[in-house]
Design a protein around this motif. Structure first.
Motif, short mmCIF file in Angstrom:
data_model
loop_
_atom_site.label_atom_id
_atom_site.label_comp_id
_atom_site.label_asym_id
_atom_site.label_seq_id
_atom_site.Cartn_x
_atom_site.Cartn_y
_atom_site.Cartn_z
N PRO A 42 -66.79 -126.05 31.84
CA PRO A 42 -67.03 -124.48 31.19
C PRO A 42 -68.50 -124.08 31.22
O PRO A 42 -68.91 -123.18 31.49
CB PRO A 42 -66.32 -124.42 30.19
CG PRO A 42 -65.30 -125.64 29.90
CD PRO A 42 -65.93 -126.59 30.99
N VAL A 43 -69.03 -125.05 30.66
CA VAL A 43 -70.57 -124.78 30.26
C VAL A 43 -71.45 -124.67 31.40
O VAL A 43 -72.18 -123.78 31.64
CB VAL A 43 -71.29 -125.86 29.41
CG1 VAL A 43 -72.60 -125.71 29.49
CG2 VAL A 43 -70.64 -125.98 27.96
N MET A 44 -71.30 -125.58 32.51
CA MET A 44 -71.85 -125.56 33.78
C MET A 44 -71.67 -124.19 34.54
O MET A 44 -72.35 -123.72 35.10
CB MET A 44 -71.36 -126.77 34.51
CG MET A 44 -72.14 -126.74 36.27
SD MET A 44 -70.92 -125.96 37.28
CE MET A 44 -71.93 -126.03 38.74
N ILE A 45 -70.17 -123.72 34.48
CA ILE A 45 -69.69 -122.69 35.21
C ILE A 45 -70.26 -121.28 34.60
O ILE A 45 -70.82 -120.47 35.43
CB ILE A 45 -68.39 -122.74 35.30
CG1 ILE A 45 -67.89 -123.87 36.35
CG2 ILE A 45 -67.77 -121.45 35.98
CD1 ILE A 45 -66.42 -123.94 36.26
N ALA A 46 -70.25 -121.32 33.23
CA ALA A 46 -70.71 -120.18 32.61
C ALA A 46 -72.22 -119.91 32.80
O ALA A 46 -72.74 -118.99 32.94
CB ALA A 46 -70.48 -120.11 31.03
N ALA A 47 -72.89 -121.06 32.77
CA ALA A 47 -74.53 -120.96 33.17
C ALA A 47 -74.82 -120.60 34.54
O ALA A 47 -75.69 -119.70 34.68
CB ALA A 47 -75.02 -122.55 32.80
N VAL A 48 -74.22 -120.86 35.48
CA VAL A 48 -74.24 -120.56 36.73
C VAL A 48 -73.82 -119.24 36.87
O VAL A 48 -74.79 -118.15 37.56
CB VAL A 48 -73.41 -121.56 37.94
CG1 VAL A 48 -73.59 -120.62 39.26
CG2 VAL A 48 -73.87 -122.73 38.04
N VAL B 78 -64.87 -126.14 40.64
CA VAL B 78 -63.70 -126.14 39.81
C VAL B 78 -62.83 -126.86 40.76
O VAL B 78 -61.96 -127.42 40.20
CB VAL B 78 -63.35 -124.63 40.07
CG1 VAL B 78 -61.81 -124.53 39.69
CG2 VAL B 78 -64.06 -123.80 38.95
N MET B 79 -62.61 -126.89 41.97
CA MET B 79 -61.76 -127.67 42.92
C MET B 79 -61.69 -129.04 42.71
O MET B 79 -60.80 -129.85 42.66
CB MET B 79 -62.02 -127.43 44.33
CG MET B 79 -61.69 -125.87 44.71
SD MET B 79 -60.04 -125.27 44.54
CE MET B 79 -59.12 -126.24 45.60
N THR C 48 -65.99 -114.59 35.94
CA THR C 48 -66.05 -116.01 36.09
C THR C 48 -66.45 -116.73 34.84
O THR C 48 -66.01 -117.84 34.53
CB THR C 48 -66.62 -116.17 37.20
OG1 THR C 48 -65.99 -115.64 38.36
CG2 THR C 48 -66.85 -117.84 37.46
N GLY C 49 -67.64 -116.09 34.44
CA GLY C 49 -68.35 -116.86 33.35
C GLY C 49 -67.48 -116.92 32.00
O GLY C 49 -67.39 -117.93 31.16
N ALA C 50 -66.93 -115.73 31.78
CA ALA C 50 -66.21 -115.52 30.55
C ALA C 50 -65.02 -116.20 30.57
O ALA C 50 -64.81 -116.84 29.42
CB ALA C 50 -65.98 -114.08 30.37
N GLY C 51 -64.34 -116.36 31.70
CA GLY C 51 -62.96 -117.15 31.83
C GLY C 51 -63.33 -118.53 31.50
O GLY C 51 -62.60 -119.09 31.10
N ALA C 52 -64.47 -119.19 32.03
CA ALA C 52 -64.94 -120.46 31.80
C ALA C 52 -64.79 -120.75 30.32
O ALA C 52 -64.54 -121.98 29.93
CB ALA C 52 -66.29 -120.98 32.41
N LEU C 53 -65.48 -119.91 29.49
CA LEU C 53 -65.81 -120.03 28.00
C LEU C 53 -64.54 -120.19 27.32
O LEU C 53 -64.37 -120.73 26.27
CB LEU C 53 -66.64 -119.10 27.58
CG LEU C 53 -68.28 -119.27 28.17
CD1 LEU C 53 -69.19 -117.98 27.66
CD2 LEU C 53 -68.61 -120.66 27.95
N LEU C 54 -63.54 -119.38 27.94
CA LEU C 54 -62.21 -119.25 27.38
C LEU C 54 -61.14 -120.22 27.54
O LEU C 54 -60.06 -120.57 26.80
CB LEU C 54 -61.23 -117.92 27.89
CG LEU C 54 -62.08 -116.57 27.16
CD1 LEU C 54 -61.32 -115.55 28.11
CD2 LEU C 54 -62.03 -116.54 25.74
#
Length: 385
Positions: free
Chosen positions: A362-368, A223-224, A279-285
């Motif tokens: 977002p896909v990478m963050i949601a996957a992790v 993210v950073m 965290t994952g849901a927020g990434a997808l949003l």
């Protein structure tokens, strides 16, 4: 795990000393990285070499983090922290006085000093904090660190990167780390009985803690590093894209107390898994709200809190899972796991964005997040079984 025996007044003084020291540590660490990166860029170093310099810190932590418990066991917590602060202070002017190619070595050495201070501080907190308030103590600690990390780069931007002044500021910030410790004589926990902890033993005993640290590091650094890049890809101006990080950091700063409160009053494991899920849901949003500022900015703020909350909740859970005599070794492995994730997260997110465009982050963050959530739920079911 139970807290060490201190009167309530001495316990508060002990916690105040080590938490206060975190402000200077966060300020100096967060100031040095952009300063050195900008100086290297000015001298014609390409992005890959600049990134390699930044990577020297986590690589050093991964290589030598396991040595930190041995150092603090021999020297004691207070002396270890003071020596680490003095070492970092003396190291800082070398960036100004020496050739830029030697800076890779200085960053590597700074990683070793940082690992010692990091491990000792967090172990101190977990050993002194009462179990019923551990989550909130870790939240205050995370908030103070984040405050220093926000203030430091801002002051560097005001001073500029020319001359010796920015290095002098960083030396002063490091001295703020040592100052509260001078009032902590007789208040630090005893590390002399710390037992060595094999990584495989720790992983078998508390896999959710260590895997959570790695997942948190991967997401934090992704993210950073790439949230502004995502913003530009979504059509934001560069100034607007930079503000995404500011709002994210503000959420990280102000949302830790609710996370710590929830960890103390509900469940630390549950709070950790909930933060990962959000965290994952927020990434997808993110892509769904990119064109809706009234939705995007509050989302980024709350998202920043829960993304960093993964670290806060995992740190509190670690204090529950390990006895006092193993905490130094456990904390060293926790930090090493976080740095492994920190090294892998940005490249993985970059590759994902190369393939999927703006949607890649977002896909990478949601996957992790989903992978860790699934792991945590399976582990929870196994423990109940």
């Amino acid at each position: 795990m139970t807290a060490i025996a201190l009167t309530e007044r001495r316990r508060r003084r002990s916690l105040a000393a080590i938490i206060s020291a975190g402000f200077g540590a966060g300020m100096s660490m967060a100031s040095l990285l952009p300063l050195i990166s900008l100086q290297l860029e000015r001298r014609g170093f390409d992005a890959g070499l600049i990134g390699l310099n930044a990577a020297m810190f986590p690589i050093s932590v991964i290589c030598f983090g396991s040595v930190a418990p041995l150092v603090v066991r021999r020297l004691g917590a207070l002396r270890t922290l003071l020596l680490a602060a003095v070492g970092f202070t003396l190291l800082t002017p070398l960036y100004y006085l020496t050739d830029p190619w030697t800076w890779y070595g200085w960053r590597f050495l700074a990683g070793f000093l940082g690992a010692i201070g990091w491990m000792t501080s967090e172990s101190w907190l977990n050993m002194v904090a009462r179990p019923e308030t551990r989550g909130r103590i870790m939240a205050v600690y995370a908030t103070v660190i984040a405050s220093g990390m926000m203030v430091g780069p801002f002051i560097i931007s005001a001073i500029g990167i020319d001359g010796f002044w920015p290095y002098l500021f960083i030396m002063g910030a490091t001295s703020l780390t040592a100052l509260p410790l001078l009032f902590a004589r007789g208040l630090s926990p005893d590390f002399s009985r710390q037992s060595p902890l094999h990584p495989w033993t720790a992983l078998k005993h508390a896999p959710t803690v260590l895997v959570g640290a790695a997942a948190g590091g991967a997401v934090d650094m992704a993210v950073m590093a790439l949230l502004p890049v995502w913003g530009v890809a979504e059509g934001f101006s560069q100034a607007e894209a930079a503000r995404l990080i500011s709002v994210f950091a503000a959420g990280s700063l102000l949302m830790q107390w609710p996370v710590g409160w929830l960890a103390d009053h509900w469940s630390r494991r549950g709070t950790l898994l909930l933060c990962s899920a959000v965290t994952g849901a927020g990434a997808l949003l993110l892509p769904l709200t990119a064109s809706e500022p009234l939705l995007l900015w509050p989302l980024i703020f709350i998202w920043g809190g829960v993304v960093f909350g993964v670290y806060t909740a995992a740190l509190a859970l670690m204090g529950d899972r390990f006895p006092a005599h193993e905490l130094a070794g456990a904390n060293a492995l926790f930090i090493m796991a976080y740095q492994v994730g920190s090294l892998g997260g940005p490249p993985a997110a970059g590759i994902s964005m190369d393939r999927f465009g703006a949607l890649g982050l977002p896909v990478m963050i949601a996957a992790v997040s989903a992978a860790f959530l699934l792991f945590g739920l399976i582990r929870r079911a196994m423990m109940r079984g």
